[in-house]
Design a protein around this motif. Structure first.
Motif, PDB file in Angstrom:
ATOM      1  N   PHE A 174      36.195  46.510  35.865  1.00 48.21           N
ATOM      2  CA  PHE A 174      36.956  45.298  35.562  1.00 48.21           C
ATOM      3  C   PHE A 174      36.633  44.805  34.157  1.00 48.21           C
ATOM      4  O   PHE A 174      35.472  44.813  33.745  1.00 48.21           O
ATOM      5  CB  PHE A 174      36.600  44.172  36.541  1.00 48.21           C
ATOM      6  CG  PHE A 174      37.121  44.373  37.926  1.00 48.21           C
ATOM      7  CD1 PHE A 174      38.346  43.849  38.305  1.00 48.21           C
ATOM      8  CD2 PHE A 174      36.386  45.084  38.862  1.00 48.21           C
ATOM      9  CE1 PHE A 174      38.828  44.025  39.585  1.00 48.21           C
ATOM     10  CE2 PHE A 174      36.853  45.272  40.147  1.00 48.21           C
ATOM     11  CZ  PHE A 174      38.074  44.740  40.509  1.00 48.21           C
ATOM     12  N   CYS A 225      36.219  41.538  32.243  1.00 51.88           N
ATOM     13  CA  CYS A 225      35.932  40.180  32.711  1.00 51.88           C
ATOM     14  C   CYS A 225      35.845  39.186  31.565  1.00 51.88           C
ATOM     15  O   CYS A 225      35.289  39.483  30.506  1.00 51.88           O
ATOM     16  CB  CYS A 225      34.611  40.170  33.471  1.00 51.88           C
ATOM     17  SG  CYS A 225      34.612  41.197  34.942  1.00 51.88           S
ATOM     18  N   ASN A 273      37.904  35.297  34.964  1.00 48.57           N
ATOM     19  CA  ASN A 273      39.020  36.221  35.199  1.00 48.57           C
ATOM     20  C   ASN A 273      38.474  37.643  35.233  1.00 48.57           C
ATOM     21  O   ASN A 273      37.632  38.001  34.411  1.00 48.57           O
ATOM     22  CB  ASN A 273      40.075  36.082  34.099  1.00 48.57           C
ATOM     23  CG  ASN A 273      41.311  36.887  34.399  1.00 48.57           C
ATOM     24  OD1 ASN A 273      41.711  37.045  35.553  1.00 48.57           O
ATOM     25  ND2 ASN A 273      41.940  37.425  33.364  1.00 48.57           N
ATOM     26  N   ALA A 274      38.949  38.431  36.198  1.00 46.79           N
ATOM     27  CA  ALA A 274      38.549  39.834  36.306  1.00 46.79           C
ATOM     28  C   ALA A 274      39.817  40.671  36.423  1.00 46.79           C
ATOM     29  O   ALA A 274      40.555  40.545  37.388  1.00 46.79           O
ATOM     30  CB  ALA A 274      37.642  40.043  37.516  1.00 46.79           C
ATOM     31  N   GLN A 275      40.063  41.509  35.430  1.00 43.51           N
ATOM     32  CA  GLN A 275      41.253  42.356  35.398  1.00 43.51           C
ATOM     33  C   GLN A 275      40.855  43.793  35.707  1.00 43.51           C
ATOM     34  O   GLN A 275      40.057  44.401  34.980  1.00 43.51           O
ATOM     35  CB  GLN A 275      41.915  42.281  34.023  1.00 43.51           C
ATOM     36  CG  GLN A 275      43.120  43.171  33.880  1.00 43.51           C
ATOM     37  CD  GLN A 275      43.633  43.209  32.443  1.00 43.51           C
ATOM     38  OE1 GLN A 275      43.210  42.465  31.579  1.00 43.51           O
ATOM     39  NE2 GLN A 275      44.575  44.098  32.206  1.00 43.51           N
ATOM     40  N   TYR A 276      41.401  44.349  36.797  1.00 42.91           N
ATOM     41  CA  TYR A 276      41.097  45.716  37.203  1.00 42.91           C
ATOM     42  C   TYR A 276      41.557  46.696  36.128  1.00 42.91           C
ATOM     43  O   TYR A 276      42.660  46.584  35.602  1.00 42.91           O
ATOM     44  CB  TYR A 276      41.784  46.036  38.534  1.00 42.91           C
ATOM     45  CG  TYR A 276      41.654  47.487  38.936  1.00 42.91           C
ATOM     46  CD1 TYR A 276      40.468  47.979  39.454  1.00 42.91           C
ATOM     47  CD2 TYR A 276      42.716  48.370  38.764  1.00 42.91           C
ATOM     48  CE1 TYR A 276      40.340  49.305  39.801  1.00 42.91           C
ATOM     49  CE2 TYR A 276      42.602  49.703  39.107  1.00 42.91           C
ATOM     50  CZ  TYR A 276      41.401  50.164  39.629  1.00 42.91           C
ATOM     51  OH  TYR A 276      41.288  51.487  39.965  1.00 42.91           O
ATOM     52  N   GLU A 297      37.081  41.465  43.170  1.00 41.78           N
ATOM     53  CA  GLU A 297      36.985  40.424  42.138  1.00 41.78           C
ATOM     54  C   GLU A 297      35.827  39.469  42.426  1.00 41.78           C
ATOM     55  O   GLU A 297      35.104  39.069  41.509  1.00 41.78           O
ATOM     56  CB  GLU A 297      38.304  39.657  42.034  1.00 41.78           C
ATOM     57  CG  GLU A 297      39.457  40.478  41.494  1.00 41.78           C
ATOM     58  CD  GLU A 297      40.145  41.356  42.564  1.00 41.78           C
ATOM     59  OE1 GLU A 297      41.060  42.098  42.186  1.00 41.78           O
ATOM     60  OE2 GLU A 297      39.758  41.314  43.752  1.00 41.78           O
ATOM     61  N   GLU A 298      35.649  39.103  43.688  1.00 40.27           N
ATOM     62  CA  GLU A 298      34.518  38.250  44.061  1.00 40.27           C
ATOM     63  C   GLU A 298      33.200  38.984  43.820  1.00 40.27           C
ATOM     64  O   GLU A 298      32.231  38.385  43.336  1.00 40.27           O
ATOM     65  CB  GLU A 298      34.624  37.832  45.523  1.00 40.27           C
ATOM     66  CG  GLU A 298      35.747  36.869  45.807  1.00 40.27           C
ATOM     67  CD  GLU A 298      36.043  36.685  47.292  1.00 40.27           C
ATOM     68  OE1 GLU A 298      36.669  35.661  47.632  1.00 40.27           O
ATOM     69  OE2 GLU A 298      35.667  37.549  48.113  1.00 40.27           O
TER      70      GLU A 298
END
Length: 178
Positions: free
Chosen positions: A128, A130, A103-106, A86-87
């Motif tokens: 992701f 994002c 926000n980052a959703q896998y 995520e970073e």
């Protein structure tokens, strides 16, 4: 292990002691007969960010550097040591587009190979979805020549320069993830 096709074929000497007795251990590693050191060849982590605007259009970038210079791409890149995925996706998006990820959703992952400095790097690409603070801050930077939002119906996987991005685009569109 097929040495002539495997990236470890390029490693002739032990990185620990320098011995030339660096032999195949198994399909994922080489072992030094002198000191016992084993070098495993594992994929490097890479991240891909999918960003949409209020109309559902997808942010696509044009690559400024090889490989696939001039072809379409999605923002992303290699993960750094001690960094979460995520970073990494937030950092890469900031470096390439100026956008700040909130926000980052896998979504999914794909294995890939990436030619870098004449060396085939094996990667695992993590995709992701994002969200960003403001699309007004969009500015192509780093290894991105240009970026624009493109309607889904105008996106064709074959226009993207990297194999895993082409596969990822197909998954995104076929599964209607975005």
């Amino acid at each position: 292990m097929e040495t002539f096709n495997h990236p470890l074929r390029l490693f002739q000497f032990c990185p620990k002691c320098g011995s030339g007795h660096f032999i195949e251990n198994n399909k994922q590693s080489k072992r030094c007969e002198a000191c016992g050191f084993v070098l495993y060849f594992n994929p490097k982590g890479a991240v891909v960010g999918i960003i949409t605007n209020e109309k559902g259009d997808i942010l696509v970038c044009r690559r400024a550097k090889e490989p696939a210079k001039g072809m379409l791409d999605l923002p992303g890149g290699f993960m750094d040591s001690f960094e979460t995925a995520e970073e990494a996706v937030a950092r890469e998006i900031k470096e390439e587009t100026g956008l700040s990820v909130t926000n980052a959703q896998y979504l999914f992952s794909l294995p890939n190979t990436y030619l870098y400095s004449g060396f085939e790097v094996h990667t695992i690409d993590l995709f992701f979805l994002c969200q960003v603070t403001s699309l007004q801050l969009l500015v192509p930077q780093d290894d991105v020549e240009s970026c624009q939002f493109m309607p889904k119906e105008q996106i064709h996987p074959e226009n993207f320069g990297l194999a895993s991005i082409q596969k990822g685009i197909k998954i995104l569109l076929n599964r209607q993830i975005i």
